[in-house]
Design a protein around this motif. Structure first.
Motif, PDB file in Angstrom:
ATOM      1  N   ALA A 180      44.846  39.576  48.934  1.00 17.85           N
ATOM      2  CA  ALA A 180      44.375  38.379  49.685  1.00 17.85           C
ATOM      3  C   ALA A 180      45.657  37.310  50.189  1.00 17.85           C
ATOM      4  O   ALA A 180      45.608  37.106  51.093  1.00 17.85           O
ATOM      5  CB  ALA A 180      43.253  37.510  49.264  1.00 17.85           C
ATOM      6  N   SER A 181      46.522  37.235  49.113  1.00 13.81           N
ATOM      7  CA  SER A 181      47.477  36.465  49.191  1.00 13.81           C
ATOM      8  C   SER A 181      48.556  36.971  50.104  1.00 13.81           C
ATOM      9  O   SER A 181      49.176  36.126  51.144  1.00 13.81           O
ATOM     10  CB  SER A 181      48.159  35.972  47.701  1.00 13.81           C
ATOM     11  OG  SER A 181      49.394  35.128  48.188  1.00 13.81           O
ATOM     12  N   GLU A 182      48.644  38.289  49.936  1.00 16.15           N
ATOM     13  CA  GLU A 182      49.792  38.899  50.766  1.00 16.15           C
ATOM     14  C   GLU A 182      49.142  39.296  52.337  1.00 16.15           C
ATOM     15  O   GLU A 182      49.878  38.881  53.292  1.00 16.15           O
ATOM     16  CB  GLU A 182      50.068  40.199  50.244  1.00 16.15           C
ATOM     17  CG  GLU A 182      51.320  40.883  50.579  1.00 16.15           C
ATOM     18  CD  GLU A 182      51.694  42.279  50.011  1.00 16.15           C
ATOM     19  OE1 GLU A 182      52.860  42.327  49.734  1.00 16.15           O
ATOM     20  OE2 GLU A 182      50.840  42.867  49.677  1.00 16.15           O
ATOM     21  N   ALA A 215      41.240  27.669  51.565  1.00 13.99           N
ATOM     22  CA  ALA A 215      42.688  27.797  51.347  1.00 13.99           C
ATOM     23  C   ALA A 215      43.480  28.828  52.168  1.00 13.99           C
ATOM     24  O   ALA A 215      42.800  29.698  52.819  1.00 13.99           O
ATOM     25  CB  ALA A 215      42.689  28.075  50.037  1.00 13.99           C
ATOM     26  N   GLU A 216      44.887  28.443  52.364  1.00  7.52           N
ATOM     27  CA  GLU A 216      45.383  29.401  53.178  1.00  7.52           C
ATOM     28  C   GLU A 216      45.418  30.815  52.802  1.00  7.52           C
ATOM     29  O   GLU A 216      45.850  31.588  53.580  1.00  7.52           O
ATOM     30  CB  GLU A 216      46.898  28.783  53.148  1.00  7.52           C
ATOM     31  CG  GLU A 216      47.235  27.742  53.981  1.00  7.52           C
ATOM     32  CD  GLU A 216      47.300  27.575  55.546  1.00  7.52           C
ATOM     33  OE1 GLU A 216      47.504  28.887  55.845  1.00  7.52           O
ATOM     34  OE2 GLU A 216      47.220  26.504  56.129  1.00  7.52           O
ATOM     35  N   ALA A 230      33.601  40.752  40.910  1.00 11.97           N
ATOM     36  CA  ALA A 230      34.899  40.251  40.654  1.00 11.97           C
ATOM     37  C   ALA A 230      35.891  40.593  41.953  1.00 11.97           C
ATOM     38  O   ALA A 230      36.724  39.655  42.049  1.00 11.97           O
ATOM     39  CB  ALA A 230      35.385  41.069  39.535  1.00 11.97           C
ATOM     40  N   ARG A 231      35.715  41.620  42.663  1.00 12.64           N
ATOM     41  CA  ARG A 231      36.526  41.875  43.863  1.00 12.64           C
ATOM     42  C   ARG A 231      36.292  40.585  44.803  1.00 12.64           C
ATOM     43  O   ARG A 231      37.282  40.253  45.587  1.00 12.64           O
ATOM     44  CB  ARG A 231      36.364  43.004  44.409  1.00 12.64           C
ATOM     45  CG  ARG A 231      37.007  44.225  43.426  1.00 12.64           C
ATOM     46  CD  ARG A 231      36.829  45.685  43.877  1.00 12.64           C
ATOM     47  NE  ARG A 231      37.796  46.346  42.892  1.00 12.64           N
ATOM     48  CZ  ARG A 231      37.203  47.611  42.318  1.00 12.64           C
ATOM     49  NH1 ARG A 231      35.939  47.759  42.607  1.00 12.64           N
ATOM     50  NH2 ARG A 231      38.004  48.152  41.859  1.00 12.64           N
ATOM     51  N   VAL A 232      34.998  40.205  45.057  1.00 13.79           N
ATOM     52  CA  VAL A 232      34.818  39.106  46.229  1.00 13.79           C
ATOM     53  C   VAL A 232      35.403  37.991  45.446  1.00 13.79           C
ATOM     54  O   VAL A 232      36.091  37.215  46.211  1.00 13.79           O
ATOM     55  CB  VAL A 232      33.066  38.948  46.044  1.00 13.79           C
ATOM     56  CG1 VAL A 232      32.815  37.588  46.599  1.00 13.79           C
ATOM     57  CG2 VAL A 232      32.362  40.234  46.737  1.00 13.79           C
ATOM     58  N   ARG A 233      35.072  37.569  44.318  1.00 12.21           N
ATOM     59  CA  ARG A 233      36.067  36.275  43.731  1.00 12.21           C
ATOM     60  C   ARG A 233      37.381  36.357  44.019  1.00 12.21           C
ATOM     61  O   ARG A 233      38.081  35.328  44.289  1.00 12.21           O
ATOM     62  CB  ARG A 233      35.492  36.218  42.120  1.00 12.21           C
ATOM     63  CG  ARG A 233      33.871  35.720  41.896  1.00 12.21           C
ATOM     64  CD  ARG A 233      34.044  35.406  40.546  1.00 12.21           C
ATOM     65  NE  ARG A 233      34.480  36.287  39.597  1.00 12.21           N
ATOM     66  CZ  ARG A 233      33.455  37.348  38.978  1.00 12.21           C
ATOM     67  NH1 ARG A 233      32.256  37.400  39.392  1.00 12.21           N
ATOM     68  NH2 ARG A 233      34.024  38.057  38.064  1.00 12.21           N
ATOM     69  N   GLY A 234      37.924  37.619  43.822  1.00 13.47           N
ATOM     70  CA  GLY A 234      39.347  37.796  43.887  1.00 13.47           C
ATOM     71  C   GLY A 234      39.869  37.463  45.432  1.00 13.47           C
ATOM     72  O   GLY A 234      40.700  36.669  45.518  1.00 13.47           O
ATOM     73  N   PHE A 235      39.254  38.145  46.360  1.00 16.22           N
ATOM     74  CA  PHE A 235      39.548  38.187  47.639  1.00 16.22           C
ATOM     75  C   PHE A 235      39.402  36.568  48.259  1.00 16.22           C
ATOM     76  O   PHE A 235      40.295  36.169  48.889  1.00 16.22           O
ATOM     77  CB  PHE A 235      38.555  38.998  48.443  1.00 16.22           C
ATOM     78  CG  PHE A 235      39.216  40.564  48.539  1.00 16.22           C
ATOM     79  CD1 PHE A 235      40.444  40.745  48.992  1.00 16.22           C
ATOM     80  CD2 PHE A 235      38.061  41.438  48.165  1.00 16.22           C
ATOM     81  CE1 PHE A 235      40.861  42.131  48.860  1.00 16.22           C
ATOM     82  CE2 PHE A 235      38.474  42.655  48.289  1.00 16.22           C
ATOM     83  CZ  PHE A 235      39.801  43.321  48.658  1.00 16.22           C
TER      84      PHE A 235
END
Length: 764
Positions: free
Chosen positions: A161-163, A217-218, A205-210
């Protein structure tokens, strides 16, 4: 009350038990999550009041982003619009979402057209299929699920998500949470495998991560658990095929991972291509409205899969495109992807009364609320910054995480005589097979945005880890499915010149993923012949299996002294495999899917129900049992199985009570000890079986797992907690029940072994 059978079971549930079970579910499966987009703001209502029906239809339309077109073919070429047309339609308020574009400059141009050029200045949403990484690619979800590590899955999703948001994206069409029990289906690669509980935990877990901690947030990326619903149950594992299943199987197997993802905060979902019992998911009002919104209280957005609304015509469920648009919007599909049907037909459908304006308004309200939840009205240019894009793309930290995730996803299936790990020096190695120096088949399917310059092949990774890189001989031997001139001869010569052979065989990434169903899930015949030729040299063979599904291994590949399931591990694949081969990483992953003895066993999964004539333990036992003529109905390598470079022992199983009261918690403890020579991690698994029930139950069901890290000689007590709601199933009249009676449990290393205990659930 419930009468008990002499063996500790029960003859059937009383009315009291049935109602109590349904009441227990009310707090478990029907409660509405407190979503950020649950209430439309005054701003949204003011916008809605000013919108024309054309602008409303635009907000409900998603198109491929040809302003910044993706690299490679992601979807069929249907209804494409060029950049100039997209910008013009955006200024006219006729587009709400653009998908699968990449790069901040194009995003800036498109968003300016929306917020500076359109009448109502409603920002665009930028979406993409970011499945297991963006420019930096992580292991395919199926491989990563073998880590049995929700923290790792959350970390890689957060990194992706960050990338991706640094490249101007807001929304990903992931995670896929379809439970897949037929390895012929190519899209098993995108999910968590065959188990419901594992799918629930890792999907959440993947939902929380994304999404991170703040949707505004950006670097937050809206998650989309998909495909709603039961896409993993397509008949014969054939892509896009029909689904026939009972209400119990739908509710017990295919819906729980979605609910877990929604409870984790997901605000969107995607309707599936398939039908269920004759009703296509994209026109299934009972599924999309009655269950999703009515029972579960879901307040988010439903988007169709790519042209899935238009495909209602091919299904034979809609008379024409107009009828398809009508049925999809009335069923509860908020956004039409790529077909353009809403843009084309909603104005006339509402004018004629075929679709009430209130239905359209409800969908528009949800879409605008989603944009508000992401902060786009206040900050339409969030996630569009070329300096941030450069700073957060393909960083050393991202590559290191890809390497770590790869190592933690590799499953050691066999290691006779402790052949692995190999020494870094003193042995001459031959790396043989079509994937030896291949850089095009390391990331796997659905990684179209990946930066290929980052891909590390096996030979490069192995040489970097060896004291003397010249001790590695490399020969392809053959292509993935065809021979090459002199390939076998050179490969055999390389094997004869080496002490140990590393055999890199399996599937190409074009053999897994969407539209890649296979009737035969063995490795291609030419690779099997290559393996036979190499084995004939008598040299020890380590199989490095490349795959996006469970494979039916045979012959010398199946019987090799060492086998590593290496899947498609992403950008750092070569380094991750080298870490495990040479012992820098002690493998600890476990199989999220069962490896069958033969292809013909599919669909195959560990938690099947028993029959009235279960197969005998003796493979040569009596006839007229649930067995094939040639093989037993067993796995070659079962779900949950995996080895490491040390050994673990389980002991001292204890239950806090033998009779579990209705509202109490059962504490299950056991001791796990590292009995081997090196530090390692072990995945301890808890399974339960309802011994006698009003509907036949699976032979085992995973109810918990824990990763334990121990030094040699060290031990630790682990604890699992079981409550009544962990024992529910769909009973008579398709109502959730919990029935008193005897339950077996196992604290185990895999789905076929373990310490065994039992307890009785009381009805008071």
């Amino acid at each position: 009350m419930v009468s008990k059978a002499s063996e500790g079971g029960r003859s059937g549930p009383s009315r009291r038990t049935m109602l109590a079970g349904a009441a227990a579910l009310a707090g478990y499966a029907v409660s509405a999550p407190a979503h950020a987009a649950s209430k439309a703001s005054d701003r949204i209502e003011a916008l809605l009041a000013r919108m024309t029906i054309e602008e409303k239809a635009g907000q409900l339309s998603c198109f491929a982003d040809m302003i910044r077109p993706p690299i490679g073919d992601i979807n069929p070429l249907v209804n494409l619009r060029n950049a100039q047309t997209l910008l013009a339609e955006t200024r006219a308020g006729r587009i709400g979402v653009l998908m699968n574009g990449m790069g901040t400059q194009g995003a800036l141009d498109a968003q300016k057209a929306a917020v500076e050029g359109s009448r109502l200045k409603i920002p665009l949403l930028f979406a993409a299929d970011v499945i297991h990484g963006f420019r930096t690619v992580f292991p395919i979800p199926l491989a990563e699920s073998g880590s049995f590590d929700p923290h790792l899955c959350e970390r890689t999703a957060r990194a992706a998500a960050s990338e991706a948001t640094a490249s101007g994206l807001h929304w990903t069409f992931a995670p896929m949470v379809d439970v897949a029990r037929d390895q012929r289906w190519g899209r098993v690669a995108e999910g968590a495998g065959e188990d419901v509980y594992l799918g629930e935990v890792l999907g959440a877990a993947r939902v929380r991560g994304f999404q991170g901690k703040d949707l505004k947030a950006e670097d937050s990326m809206l998650a989309t658990p998909k495909h709603f619903a039961a896409y993993g149950a397509v008949t014969a594992g054939l892509e896009y095929n029909a689904v026939e299943l009972s209400e119990a199987t739908l509710r017990e197997v295919h819906l729980p991972p979605f609910q877990a993802a929604f409870d984790a905060g997901a605000l969107s979902t995607m309707s599936a291509f398939n039908d269920i019992n004759g009703v296509p998911s994209t026109a299934n009002k009972r599924l999309l409205t009655d269950v999703l919104r009515g029972e579960w209280g879901f307040k988010g957005v439903v988007i169709s899969d790519y042209t899935a609304d238009q495909e209602l015509v091919a299904h034979g469920f809609a008379a024409d495109d107009r009828d398809a648009a009508r049925q999809a919007i009335l069923a509860g599909v908020d956004i039409s992807m790529q077909s353009g049907l809403y843009l084309r037909y909603l104005p006339e459908l509402t004018a004629s009364g075929a679709v009430p304006m209130a239905v359209v308004d409800a969908s528009v309200r949800r879409v605008l609320a989603l944009k508000e939840a992401l902060g786009l009205f206040d900050n339409p240019y969030r996630s569009i910054n070329d300096k941030v894009e450069a700073m957060r793309t393909a960083t050393p930290a991202l590559r290191q995480l890809s390497r770590e995730a790869g190592g933690r996803s590799i499953v050691l299936l066999r290691n006779e005589g402790g052949l692995l790990p190999l020494p870094r020096s003193g042995k001459r190695l031959a790396l043989i097979g079509p994937f030896a120096e291949d850089r095009d088949n390391v990331v796997g399917p659905w990684a179209f945005f990946g930066d290929k310059s980052l891909n590390v092949d096996l030979a490069t990774g192995l040489r970097a880890a060896m004291a003397s890189p010249t001790d590695l001989i490399v020969e392809r031997g053959c292509e993935v499915e065809t021979t090459i001139a002199g390939g076998f001869e050179r490969a055999v010569a390389a094997a004869q010149a080496a002490d140990i052979v590393l055999l890199a065989v399996g599937e190409s990434q074009d053999m897994s993923g969407e539209a890649k169903s296979r009737t035969d899930i063995r490795i291609p015949p030419v690779q099997q012949r290559l393996a036979e030729a190499i084995a004939a040299t008598g040299k020890p063979v380590v199989v490095l299996l490349r795959h996006g599904r469970a494979i039916a291994l045979e012959g010398v590949v199946r019987d090799a002294k060492a086998i590593l399931a290496t899947w498609f591990l992403g950008s750092e694949m070569g380094n991750a495999v080298a870490d495990v081969v040479f012992g820098a990483v002690n493998p600890s992953a476990r199989l999220p899917v069962s490896f069958p003895l033969e292809s013909g066993q599919q669909p195959f999964y560990y938690n099947s129900r028993t029959t009235g004539r279960p197969a005998p333990a003796d493979p040569n036992g009596q006839e007229y049992k649930a067995r094939w003529r040639s093989i037993r109905n067993d796995a070659l390598f079962p779900f949950g199985f995996g080895l490491g470079y040390t050994s673990f022992a389980l002991s001292d199983l204890k239950l806090s009570e033998a009779r579990l009261r209705w509202n109490n918690t059962l504490h299950v403890t056991a001791k796990v000890a590292n009995t081997g020579p090196v530090h390692g991690e072990h995945v301890v698994q808890l399974y339960v079986r309802d011994r006698v029930a009003s509907r036949t139950r699976p032979v085992r069901e995973l109810k918990g797992f824990q990763r334990v890290s121990l030094a040699p000689g060290a031990s630790r007590e682990i604890r699992f907690d079981l409550r009544r709601d962990n024992l529910m199933f769909l009973g008579d009249q398709d109502r959730w029940v919990v029935e008193p009676g005897v339950f077996d449990l196992w604290v185990a290393n895999s789905s076929i072994d373990g310490l065994t205990g039992s307890f009785e659930l009381l009805d008071s």
